[in-house]
Design an enzyme around this catalytic site. Structure first.
Site, mmCIF file in Angstrom:
data_model
loop_
_atom_site.group_PDB
_atom_site.id
_atom_site.type_symbol
_atom_site.label_atom_id
_atom_site.label_comp_id
_atom_site.label_asym_id
_atom_site.label_seq_id
_atom_site.Cartn_x
_atom_site.Cartn_y
_atom_site.Cartn_z
ATOM 1 N N HIS A 80 0.830 -1.208 0.000
ATOM 2 C CA HIS A 80 0.000 0.000 0.000
ATOM 3 C C HIS A 80 0.860 1.252 0.000
ATOM 4 O O HIS A 80 1.619 1.493 0.934
ATOM 5 C CB HIS A 80 -0.903 0.015 1.236
ATOM 6 N N ASP B 118 0.206 5.494 -1.051
ATOM 7 C CA ASP B 118 -0.814 6.476 -1.414
ATOM 8 C C ASP B 118 -0.284 7.597 -2.297
ATOM 9 O O ASP B 118 -0.876 8.685 -2.346
ATOM 10 C CB ASP B 118 -1.428 7.081 -0.147
ATOM 11 N N GLU C 151 -8.980 1.440 -2.338
ATOM 12 C CA GLU C 151 -9.081 1.478 -0.872
ATOM 13 C C GLU C 151 -10.458 1.987 -0.456
ATOM 14 O O GLU C 151 -10.675 3.174 -0.291
ATOM 15 C CB GLU C 151 -7.984 2.371 -0.290
ATOM 16 N N HIS D 225 -13.103 1.879 3.971
ATOM 17 C CA HIS D 225 -12.039 2.726 4.493
ATOM 18 C C HIS D 225 -12.432 3.046 5.932
ATOM 19 O O HIS D 225 -12.794 2.140 6.688
ATOM 20 C CB HIS D 225 -11.810 3.965 3.614
ATOM 21 N N HIS E 256 -8.584 -1.979 7.402
ATOM 22 C CA HIS E 256 -9.621 -0.974 7.678
ATOM 23 C C HIS E 256 -10.950 -1.562 8.126
ATOM 24 O O HIS E 256 -11.795 -0.811 8.627
ATOM 25 C CB HIS E 256 -9.873 -0.048 6.474
ATOM 26 N N HIS F 30 -2.284 -3.253 4.677
ATOM 27 C CA HIS F 30 -1.499 -2.410 5.591
ATOM 28 C C HIS F 30 -2.139 -2.426 6.974
ATOM 29 O O HIS F 30 -2.819 -1.508 7.373
ATOM 30 C CB HIS F 30 -1.328 -0.987 5.048
ATOM 31 N N ASP G 115 2.273 2.003 3.777
ATOM 32 C CA ASP G 115 1.342 3.141 3.793
ATOM 33 C C ASP G 115 2.060 4.474 3.612
ATOM 34 O O ASP G 115 1.640 5.500 4.146
ATOM 35 C CB ASP G 115 0.495 3.166 5.066
#
Length: 400
Positions: A23, A25, A128, A155, A196, A217, A325
């Site tokens: 993961h 972003d 995500e 999420h 999540h 993650h 992450d």
């Protein structure tokens, strides 16, 4: 053996078994910082201080495959969430064209292995949050056609059909439509990502999925009591499922002392009218001012290693991985400041007696195997089942 020797050994190991990171972003950071203008934020240049990620630091970190998150926040809903997800997918595709010498498109486990042989970084996409498909299995299939190879079921907020770890219970795990989402993901070969989600959702998904799940993650609840982490009973269920839990580096999820501190830092961000996940320069200035007055508890590579030791003990060496992450968090552990830091974690694990074979499973083999197994399940299911055209109304009833 000295610390320098351990670090050299870690780097040598990563040359043959590079990191598959679950993961990153960067796509959202590019949206927030420069609205996708790659001339203004060129990852071929050193972006230290602006981003956690650039090409040189990916190389320095020994990254061989990256799941790029095509995340959109939960305040985007309905068709707006779908459109934003498509924009996120598009920027990943732009990156793959612009940096074709470094980044290789990857849709399959074979593609990952091919990229490694070519010396390029295999690039996959992960959505995500189930809000990205707007309660539509056809939209789910369309994302898969566009290259998305996992979807995180929620999420930070619930969807109508799945409970999040950081929201109030809504459907006590997965609704009937939520189970159908998992089944359709199995059929098309999209990994079910349980980061999540609430523990009830984790358990429901494991009960339904006939393909390996992942946690892209997440770390160990027993080591740090945060709802984003994985309970031991779920970790213990991964061998039967074939899944992989990829430990994250986010301090508030891995260091107990950081949980309360981060809650206060997040509230400070909201008091300034900003989203607590904002990492733009303006937001980071506010974060740094808060940190100057309120010293931050510091996580390290050893903190992450504590989680991996526990996850290996409970789930087994074949069912763990790494999901940093990066560019999705304001703060990172010392020694894992950015994507160049993975050798420091591997060196720490070498110090703890992890074998080279076990480290190769952690960094590369486990994630590749999970995707390959999901592909095999998909081939079998597609031979006997067509696309599901179920709707949330048909399975869950009309919304109240």
């Amino acid at each position: 053996m000295t610390a320098a020797d351990r670090l050299a050994e870690a780097r040598e190991l990563l040359r043959s078994a590079p990191v598959v990171d679950g993961h990153n972003d960067l796509p959202w950071a590019l949206r927030e910082h420069v609205r996708y203008d790659l001339d203004r934020l060129d990852i071929a240049a050193d972006q230290t201080g602006a981003l956690h990620t650039d090409l040189a630091r990916l190389r320095a970190g020994g990254v061989g495959a990256q799941f790029w998150s095509v995340y959109v926040p939960c305040h985007l809903t309905g068709d707006e969430a779908v459109s934003a997800t498509l924009e996120q997918i598009d920027i990943v595709d732009q990156l793959l064209v612009r940096y074709a010498g470094e980044l290789a498109p990857a849709l399959t486990a074979d593609d990952m292995e091919s990229a490694r042989r070519q010396g390029r970084i295999a690039s996959l996409k992960g959505a995500e949050g189930g809000h990205s498909v707007n309660n539509s299995l056809a939209t789910l299939r369309a994302l898969h056609t566009l290259g998305v190879r996992y979807m995180t079921l929620t999420h930070n907020d619930n969807t109508a059909w799945a409970d999040s770890a950081t929201d109030e219970p809504g459907v006590s795990g997965l609704s009937p439509f939520g189970h159908e989402v998992v089944r359709e993901m199995n059929r098309i070969g999209m990994l079910v990502d349980l980061s999540h989600v609430a523990a009830t959702t984790m358990r429901d998904a494991l009960a339904t999925s006939v393909a390996p799940v992942i946690f892209s993650h997440s770390s160990a609840l027993a080591v740090c009591d945060h709802p984003r982490n994985i309970p031991d009973d779920v970790l213990a269920a991964l061998p039967a499922n074939g899944g992989v839990a990829m430990a994250t580096f986010v301090p508030k999820f891995i260091l107990p002392e950081a949980v309360e501190w981060t809650a206060r830092a997040d509230e400070n961000m909201r008091a300034h009218g900003l989203h607590h996940l904002d990492t733009t320069p303006r937001a980071m200035k506010i974060h740094r001012a808060f940190e100057a007055e309120n010293p931050r508890p510091i996580a390290t590579a050893a903190t992450v290693a504590d989680h991996l030791d526990h996850m290996r003990e409970v789930a087994g060496i074949d069912h763990i991985g790494i999901g940093g992450d990066y560019d999705g968090t304001a703060f990172t552990p010392d020694g894992l400041d950015d994507v160049a830091g993975y050798p420091n974690l591997i060196a720490e694990l070498l110090t703890r007696g992890w074998s080279r074979a076990d480290l190769a499973r952690l960094t590369w083999s486990n994630a590749v195997r999970a995707l390959r197994d999901a592909e095999a399940v998909s081939r079998d299911l597609r031979a006997t089942k067509g696309p599901s055209n179920a709707t949330i109304e048909s399975l869950d009833g009309p919304s109240s």
